[in-house]
Write an enzyme that holds these catalytic residues in place. Structure first.
Site, mmCIF file in Angstrom:
data_model
loop_
_atom_site.group_PDB
_atom_site.id
_atom_site.type_symbol
_atom_site.label_atom_id
_atom_site.label_comp_id
_atom_site.label_asym_id
_atom_site.label_seq_id
_atom_site.Cartn_x
_atom_site.Cartn_y
_atom_site.Cartn_z
ATOM 1 N N LEU A 79 3.609 0.278 10.277
ATOM 2 C CA LEU A 79 2.919 -0.878 9.691
ATOM 3 C C LEU A 79 1.421 -0.640 9.577
ATOM 4 N N ALA A 81 -2.094 0.353 8.294
ATOM 5 C CA ALA A 81 -2.664 0.626 6.970
ATOM 6 C C ALA A 81 -4.039 -0.007 6.866
ATOM 7 N N SER A 124 4.934 -2.002 -0.485
ATOM 8 C CA SER A 124 4.326 -3.267 -0.916
ATOM 9 C C SER A 124 4.613 -3.589 -2.371
ATOM 10 N N GLU A 126 2.453 -4.578 -4.217
ATOM 11 C CA GLU A 126 1.280 -4.104 -4.968
ATOM 12 C C GLU A 126 1.608 -2.819 -5.740
ATOM 13 N N TYR A 148 -5.452 0.840 -3.100
ATOM 14 C CA TYR A 148 -4.440 0.482 -2.092
ATOM 15 C C TYR A 148 -3.036 0.641 -2.678
ATOM 16 N N LYS A 152 -0.020 3.156 -1.537
ATOM 17 C CA LYS A 152 1.315 2.693 -1.129
ATOM 18 C C LYS A 152 2.414 3.373 -1.955
ATOM 19 N N ASN A 177 4.092 -10.541 -0.655
ATOM 20 C CA ASN A 177 3.107 -11.156 0.257
ATOM 21 C C ASN A 177 3.787 -12.044 1.299
ATOM 22 N N GLY A 184 -4.870 -12.323 8.548
ATOM 23 C CA GLY A 184 -6.303 -12.030 8.591
ATOM 24 C C GLY A 184 -7.074 -13.044 7.745
ATOM 25 N N PHE A 187 -7.634 -12.685 3.666
ATOM 26 C CA PHE A 187 -6.578 -12.850 2.659
ATOM 27 C C PHE A 187 -6.582 -14.290 2.149
ATOM 28 N N VAL A 188 -6.158 -14.486 0.895
ATOM 29 C CA VAL A 188 -6.472 -15.751 0.231
ATOM 30 C C VAL A 188 -5.814 -16.957 0.898
ATOM 31 N N THR A 189 -4.568 -16.829 1.385
ATOM 32 C CA THR A 189 -3.926 -18.005 2.005
ATOM 33 C C THR A 189 -4.716 -18.466 3.227
HETATM 34 P P1 NDP Z 1 -2.877 -6.038 9.008
HETATM 35 O O1 NDP Z 1 -4.078 -5.666 8.223
HETATM 36 O O2 NDP Z 1 -2.814 -7.375 9.682
HETATM 37 O O3 NDP Z 1 -2.622 -4.927 10.144
HETATM 38 C C1 NDP Z 1 -2.844 -3.571 9.892
HETATM 39 C C2 NDP Z 1 -2.644 -2.792 11.185
HETATM 40 O O4 NDP Z 1 -2.884 -1.398 10.922
HETATM 41 C C3 NDP Z 1 -3.596 -3.187 12.319
HETATM 42 O O5 NDP Z 1 -2.894 -3.179 13.543
HETATM 43 C C4 NDP Z 1 -4.617 -2.068 12.294
HETATM 44 O O6 NDP Z 1 -5.266 -1.864 13.527
HETATM 45 C C5 NDP Z 1 -3.722 -0.897 11.956
HETATM 46 N N1 NDP Z 1 -4.480 0.273 11.490
HETATM 47 C C6 NDP Z 1 -5.327 0.334 10.437
HETATM 48 N N2 NDP Z 1 -5.830 1.584 10.321
HETATM 49 C C7 NDP Z 1 -5.289 2.312 11.328
HETATM 50 C C8 NDP Z 1 -5.434 3.670 11.746
HETATM 51 N N3 NDP Z 1 -6.251 4.523 11.131
HETATM 52 N N4 NDP Z 1 -4.720 4.080 12.817
HETATM 53 C C9 NDP Z 1 -3.905 3.226 13.491
HETATM 54 N N5 NDP Z 1 -3.752 1.936 13.149
HETATM 55 C C10 NDP Z 1 -4.434 1.484 12.080
HETATM 56 O O7 NDP Z 1 -1.606 -5.871 8.048
HETATM 57 P P2 NDP Z 1 -0.224 -6.686 7.982
HETATM 58 O O8 NDP Z 1 0.289 -6.874 9.357
HETATM 59 O O9 NDP Z 1 -0.387 -7.848 7.082
HETATM 60 O O10 NDP Z 1 0.696 -5.659 7.191
HETATM 61 C C11 NDP Z 1 1.437 -4.655 7.879
HETATM 62 C C12 NDP Z 1 1.784 -3.527 6.904
HETATM 63 O O11 NDP Z 1 2.561 -4.048 5.842
HETATM 64 C C13 NDP Z 1 0.587 -2.847 6.255
HETATM 65 O O12 NDP Z 1 0.938 -1.491 6.053
HETATM 66 C C14 NDP Z 1 0.466 -3.538 4.909
HETATM 67 O O13 NDP Z 1 -0.170 -2.719 3.983
HETATM 68 C C15 NDP Z 1 1.923 -3.767 4.588
HETATM 69 N N6 NDP Z 1 2.237 -4.906 3.746
HETATM 70 C C16 NDP Z 1 1.799 -6.143 4.079
HETATM 71 C C17 NDP Z 1 2.160 -7.239 3.330
HETATM 72 C C18 NDP Z 1 1.696 -8.611 3.675
HETATM 73 O O14 NDP Z 1 1.797 -9.494 2.817
HETATM 74 N N7 NDP Z 1 1.210 -8.863 4.885
HETATM 75 C C19 NDP Z 1 3.039 -7.086 2.153
HETATM 76 C C20 NDP Z 1 3.477 -5.718 1.910
HETATM 77 C C21 NDP Z 1 3.085 -4.670 2.692
HETATM 78 P P3 NDP Z 1 -6.629 -2.646 13.926
HETATM 79 O O15 NDP Z 1 -6.174 -3.954 14.525
HETATM 80 O O16 NDP Z 1 -7.258 -1.722 14.900
HETATM 81 O O17 NDP Z 1 -7.418 -2.835 12.671
HETATM 82 P P1 GDR Z 2 -3.017 -9.279 -2.031
HETATM 83 O O1 GDR Z 2 -3.489 -10.507 -1.098
HETATM 84 O O2 GDR Z 2 -4.142 -8.638 -2.734
HETATM 85 O O3 GDR Z 2 -1.891 -9.811 -2.863
HETATM 86 O O4 GDR Z 2 -2.495 -8.240 -0.952
HETATM 87 P P2 GDR Z 2 -4.795 -11.424 -1.117
HETATM 88 O O5 GDR Z 2 -4.420 -12.623 -0.324
HETATM 89 O O6 GDR Z 2 -6.020 -10.685 -0.734
HETATM 90 O O7 GDR Z 2 -4.938 -11.805 -2.691
HETATM 91 C C1 GDR Z 2 -3.934 -12.533 -3.386
HETATM 92 C C2 GDR Z 2 -4.461 -12.972 -4.733
HETATM 93 O O8 GDR Z 2 -5.452 -13.995 -4.552
HETATM 94 C C3 GDR Z 2 -6.545 -13.732 -5.414
HETATM 95 N N1 GDR Z 2 -7.773 -14.338 -4.882
HETATM 96 C C4 GDR Z 2 -8.377 -14.020 -3.729
HETATM 97 N N2 GDR Z 2 -8.033 -13.131 -2.759
HETATM 98 C C5 GDR Z 2 -8.837 -13.054 -1.667
HETATM 99 N N3 GDR Z 2 -8.511 -12.221 -0.673
HETATM 100 N N4 GDR Z 2 -9.990 -13.809 -1.550
HETATM 101 C C6 GDR Z 2 -10.366 -14.698 -2.505
HETATM 102 O O9 GDR Z 2 -11.381 -15.364 -2.372
HETATM 103 C C7 GDR Z 2 -9.519 -14.819 -3.652
HETATM 104 N N5 GDR Z 2 -9.552 -15.589 -4.759
HETATM 105 C C8 GDR Z 2 -8.493 -15.289 -5.497
HETATM 106 C C9 GDR Z 2 -6.612 -12.199 -5.460
HETATM 107 O O10 GDR Z 2 -7.393 -11.799 -6.577
HETATM 108 C C10 GDR Z 2 -5.141 -11.859 -5.561
HETATM 109 O O11 GDR Z 2 -4.723 -11.942 -6.876
HETATM 110 C C11 GDR Z 2 -1.718 -8.650 0.173
HETATM 111 C C12 GDR Z 2 -2.008 -7.671 1.329
HETATM 112 O O12 GDR Z 2 -1.378 -8.152 2.495
HETATM 113 C C13 GDR Z 2 -1.475 -6.288 0.996
HETATM 114 O O13 GDR Z 2 -1.606 -5.461 2.149
HETATM 115 C C14 GDR Z 2 0.009 -6.422 0.641
HETATM 116 O O14 GDR Z 2 0.539 -5.155 0.308
HETATM 117 C C15 GDR Z 2 0.171 -7.364 -0.532
HETATM 118 O O15 GDR Z 2 -0.341 -8.640 -0.149
HETATM 119 C C16 GDR Z 2 1.626 -7.556 -0.921
#
Ligand code: NDP
Ligand code: GDR
Length: 324
Positions: A79, A81, A124, A126, A148, A152, A177, A184, A187-189
């Site tokens: 996970l 990234a 993802s 994406e 990104y 992926k 998503n 975090g 992210f927009v939500t």
């Molecule tokens: P987060 O950004 O919340 O978590 C990312 C994690 O990766 C953190 O624990 C971070 O550690 C760790 N990390 C980053 N860089 C490194 C590194 N160099 N070495 C070791 N660990 C590292 O992501 P999510 O939990 O939302 O997502 C989990 C995975 O799923 C990711 O790969 C993401 O791209 C993918 N994904 C997420 C989606 C989503 O909607 N949430 C949808 C599709 C895919 P630290 O706390 O130290 O920063």
């Molecule tokens: P996304 O999530 O890029 O889909 O990636 P994000 O919530 O960042 O953006 C979703 C959409 O909202 C639009 N947007 C904004 N986004 C952010 N962050 N901040 C803003 O103010 C804002 N206003 C509008 C964006 O343009 C976008 O279209 C997430 C991450 O978790 C990835 O790691 C994961 O792979 C994908 O979801 C699936």
């Protein structure tokens, strides 16, 4: 003997939910954490005494390989990234190193330490980017629109390649998503639910936001980590789309979040160029039919329930932080 699972990215949103879920399934859970000058264990503090944290970094082959040698897990969930799309334009090389090459480091460690280990790659939606078909399914061609997304796609194909080259049980979960109160703040939500709650409590007076028209298929992270586990329980490794099958615009997100607090989003929201992206993914909506049929997986939390849950959690958090 208890099964052992190793999670990279355990400190992230998904890592924390997956660790909780695997503990409930009776696993011994190990997680990789990278060295930071201050600890960032907020999401796993409540389970820290039940899991084992291993120092390491996806950029460092030695630490990745040694972690597997020491733990000898049956299942590995990758996970980790650089997961924020907008940052990937600012740090494209770093994003590629962690999010793309990191997958190869882990797969190669599995190949050399124990090719019986089952592997999950966090792919993802994406990767679909400029979508070639609606809704998107496992067979939809990829067209990523950010560094990104490109990273992926590499992670996805190297997972398929190691599966085919070395007969590994390696699976790529193409997750749309997914959000939660642990999402975090960037992210927009979460940005919307947290800022709306601040506005309600008089702690902020505006929300600066980017593109209101983009549409996402938003589900609940707690539901999605179960799908990851189900994928690794299958006899044959395959790739699966995990999604709700419904899509909503950012504008709809604003309406749902603000009206949960009896606020009118139009009075508080300002569009800001800084949050626009050089290339946008306009519309994502997944077809989770294969996961439904083969894994028996389906989402339980609706979009409205998810946003309501996040708004309520942010209200509670802010009240506690500010003694309100
Ligand atoms: P987060 O950004 O919340 O978590 C990312 C994690 O990766 C953190 O624990 C971070 O550690 C760790 N990390 C980053 N860089 C490194 C590194 N160099 N070495 C070791 N660990 C590292 O992501 P999510 O939990 O939302 O997502 C989990 C995975 O799923 C990711 O790969 C993401 O791209 C993918 N994904 C997420 C989606 C989503 O909607 N949430 C949808 C599709 C895919 P630290 O706390 O130290 O920063
Ligand atoms: P996304 O999530 O890029 O889909 O990636 P994000 O919530 O960042 O953006 C979703 C959409 O909202 C639009 N947007 C904004 N986004 C952010 N962050 N901040 C803003 O103010 C804002 N206003 C509008 C964006 O343009 C976008 O279209 C997430 C991450 O978790 C990835 O790691 C994961 O792979 C994908 O979801 C699936």
């Amino acid at each position: 003997m208890k099964k052992r699972a190793f999670i990279t990215g355990i400190t992230g949103q998904d890592g924390s939910y997956l660790a909780e879920f695997l503990l409930k399934q009776g696993y011994d859970v190990y997680g990789m954490v990278r060295r930071t000058s201050t600890l960032n264990f907020e999401r796993i503090r409540h389970i820290q005494d039940q899991i084992t944290l291993i120092p390491g970094d996806m950029l460092d082959q030695t630490s990745v390989t040694n972690a597997l040698r020491d733990i000898r897990p049956q299942e590995v969930y990758n996970l980790a990234a650089q997961s924020f799309v907008q940052t990937s334009w600012v740090q494209p090389v770093f994003t590629g190193d962690v999010t793309a090459l990191g997958v190869t480091r882990l797969l190669d460690a599995i190949r050399t330490v124990d090719p019986e280990i089952r592997f999950y790659q966090a792919s993802s939606s994406e990767m679909f980017g400029k979508v070639q078909e609606v809704p998107q399914r496992e067979t939809t061609p990829f067209y990523p629109r950010s560094p990104y997304g490109v990273a992926k796609v590499y992670g996805h194909w190297i997972t398929v390649n190691y599966r085919e080259s070395y007969n590994l049980h390696a699976t790529s979960g193409i997750l749309f998503n997914h959000e939660s109160p642990r999402r975090g703040y960037e992210f927009v939500t979460r940005k919307v639910t947290y800022t709306a709650a601040k506005i309600k409590l008089g702690l902020a007076n505006e929300l600066r936001i980017g593109n209101l028209d983009s549409q996402r298929d938003w589900g609940f992270a707690g539901d999605y980590v179960e799908a990851m586990w189900l994928m690794l329980q299958q006899d044959k490794p395959e790739d699966y789309v995990i999604a709700t099958g419904t899509t909503h615009s950012v504008e709809k997100l604003l309406t749902v979040a603000f009206s949960a607090l009896d606020l009118d989003w139009k009075k508080y929201t300002v569009q800001d160029e800084r949050f626009m992206r050089p290339a946008e993914v306009d519309l994502l909506v997944g077809d989770p039919a294969k996961a439904g049929m083969q894994l028996g997986w389906e989402p339980r939390v609706s979009f409205e329930q998810l946003i309501q849950m996040m708004v309520e959690a942010d209200m509670q958090l802010l009240k506690a932080q500010h003694n309100l």
